[in-house]
Design a protein around this motif. Structure first.
Motif, PDB file in Angstrom:
ATOM      1  N   VAL A   1       0.842  -1.193   0.000  1.00 39.93           N
ATOM      2  CA  VAL A   1       0.000   0.000   0.000  1.00 39.93           C
ATOM      3  C   VAL A   1       0.880   1.246   0.000  1.00 39.93           C
ATOM      4  N   THR A   2       0.634   2.111  -0.978  1.00 39.67           N
ATOM      5  CA  THR A   2       1.346   3.365  -1.109  1.00 39.67           C
ATOM      6  C   THR A   2       0.392   4.394  -1.697  1.00 39.67           C
ATOM      7  N   LEU A   3       0.862   5.590  -1.899  1.00 37.38           N
ATOM      8  CA  LEU A   3       0.041   6.622  -2.514  1.00 37.38           C
ATOM      9  C   LEU A   3      -0.401   6.138  -3.895  1.00 37.38           C
ATOM     10  N   GLY A   4      -1.687   6.220  -4.167  1.00 37.38           N
ATOM     11  CA  GLY A   4      -2.233   5.773  -5.446  1.00 37.38           C
ATOM     12  C   GLY A   4      -2.793   4.349  -5.413  1.00 37.38           C
ATOM     13  N   SER A   5      -2.550   3.636  -4.331  1.00 38.00           N
ATOM     14  CA  SER A   5      -3.054   2.262  -4.225  1.00 38.00           C
ATOM     15  C   SER A   5      -4.567   2.238  -4.052  1.00 38.00           C
TER      16      SER A   5
ATOM     17  N   ILE B   1      -5.865   5.476  -1.913  1.00 43.00           N
ATOM     18  CA  ILE B   1      -4.990   6.325  -1.117  1.00 43.00           C
ATOM     19  C   ILE B   1      -4.511   7.461  -2.023  1.00 43.00           C
ATOM     20  N   VAL B   2      -4.854   8.696  -1.646  1.00 40.01           N
ATOM     21  CA  VAL B   2      -4.548   9.867  -2.483  1.00 40.01           C
ATOM     22  C   VAL B   2      -3.904  10.962  -1.636  1.00 40.01           C
ATOM     23  N   GLY B   3      -3.412  12.003  -2.296  1.00 39.94           N
ATOM     24  CA  GLY B   3      -2.886  13.173  -1.602  1.00 39.94           C
ATOM     25  C   GLY B   3      -4.027  13.940  -0.950  1.00 39.94           C
ATOM     26  N   SER B   4      -3.697  14.793  -0.007  1.00 42.12           N
ATOM     27  CA  SER B   4      -4.725  15.494   0.764  1.00 42.12           C
ATOM     28  C   SER B   4      -5.637  16.361  -0.097  1.00 42.12           C
ATOM     29  N   GLN B   5      -5.147  16.896  -1.206  1.00 49.30           N
ATOM     30  CA  GLN B   5      -5.968  17.747  -2.060  1.00 49.30           C
ATOM     31  C   GLN B   5      -6.984  16.973  -2.881  1.00 49.30           C
ATOM     32  N   GLU B   6      -6.831  15.660  -2.942  1.00 48.11           N
ATOM     33  CA  GLU B   6      -7.743  14.838  -3.737  1.00 48.11           C
ATOM     34  C   GLU B   6      -8.679  14.002  -2.885  1.00 48.11           C
TER      35      GLU B   6
ATOM     36  N   ILE C   1      -9.200   8.408   0.268  1.00 46.56           N
ATOM     37  CA  ILE C   1      -8.722   8.896   1.563  1.00 46.56           C
ATOM     38  C   ILE C   1      -7.279   9.381   1.459  1.00 46.56           C
ATOM     39  N   SER C   2      -6.981  10.395   2.240  1.00 41.77           N
ATOM     40  CA  SER C   2      -5.657  11.007   2.233  1.00 41.77           C
ATOM     41  C   SER C   2      -4.631  10.074   2.853  1.00 41.77           C
ATOM     42  N   ASP C   3      -3.432  10.125   2.290  1.00 41.30           N
ATOM     43  CA  ASP C   3      -2.336   9.360   2.878  1.00 41.30           C
ATOM     44  C   ASP C   3      -1.923   9.942   4.228  1.00 41.30           C
TER      45      ASP C   3
ATOM     46  N   VAL D   1      -6.405   6.475   8.738  1.00 42.54           N
ATOM     47  CA  VAL D   1      -6.554   5.210   8.003  1.00 42.54           C
ATOM     48  C   VAL D   1      -5.500   5.104   6.907  1.00 42.54           C
ATOM     49  N   GLY D   2      -5.286   6.197   6.168  1.00 38.57           N
ATOM     50  CA  GLY D   2      -4.272   6.186   5.114  1.00 38.57           C
ATOM     51  C   GLY D   2      -2.889   5.877   5.663  1.00 38.57           C
ATOM     52  N   ARG D   3      -2.514   6.550   6.751  1.00 37.58           N
ATOM     53  CA  ARG D   3      -1.210   6.296   7.378  1.00 37.58           C
ATOM     54  C   ARG D   3      -1.124   4.861   7.892  1.00 37.58           C
ATOM     55  N   GLY D   4      -2.228   4.373   8.454  1.00 38.30           N
ATOM     56  CA  GLY D   4      -2.228   3.020   9.016  1.00 38.30           C
ATOM     57  C   GLY D   4      -2.095   1.928   7.975  1.00 38.30           C
TER      58      GLY D   4
END
Length: 162
Positions: free
Chosen positions: A90-94, A111-116, A124-126, A130-133
């Motif tokens: 799991v990474t940004l864009g997953s 999993i997206v950046g905060s602006q998306e 959800i934002s990374d 939840v995104g961080r987890g």
């Protein structure tokens, strides 16, 4: 500029912001200027609600333009094409499918950046709890996430990276 003041987003999101800024600075700004001009023609500005309304609209427009400029100037384009990250992680864009261990409910998140981020659409934002987890974990992993709603326990069912 430090990374903390950068706004993570995809190239598509940056392009959409640029398009919106162009529209606001060209078409919309002319429309609002015309509204002000028309309202001025109604006479006494001190009791002219149309003029007040048009000026308020102009203020909102300029505020939005300034906001977009800050976002664009501080955009950090992110993708999950990092060769150092395994494709099943799991990474940004997953796109991650999870099952709540407590109630069996399944949910899919991107999993997206905060602006998306748009939780209603499953984006959800990374930077969110939840995104961080979820970041860094793989399908089959069980993760425990501390969130404002309490502790969440998810089993990761699948991870899809573009």
């Amino acid at each position: 500029m430090p990374d903390s003041s950068r706004f993570k987003m995809s190239q598509e999101r940056l392009d959409a912001l640029k398009d919106e800024l162009y529209y606001l600075e060209t078409v919309r700004e002319k429309e609002v200027a015309e509204q002000i001009k028309e309202a001025r023609s109604f006479g006494d500005l001190s009791e002219n609600s149309e003029y007040d309304e048009a000026k308020t609209e102009q203020g909102k427009l300029y505020s939005k333009i300034a906001e977009l400029k800050v976002l664009i100037e501080n955009a950090e384009i992110v993708s999950n094409n990092d060769e150092n990250v395994p494709k099943d992680t799991v990474t940004l864009g997953s796109i991650v499918r999870v099952r709540d261990v407590e109630d069996g409910f399944e949910e899919t998140y991107e999993i997206v950046g905060s602006q998306e981020a748009n939780p209603r659409e499953g984006r959800i934002s990374d930077d969110s709890p939840v995104g961080r987890g979820l970041k860094g974990h793989k399908a089959g992993d069980t993760v425990i996430i501390s969130a404002p709603a309490g502790e969440l326990k998810f089993q990761i069912i699948s991870v899809e990276n573009k």
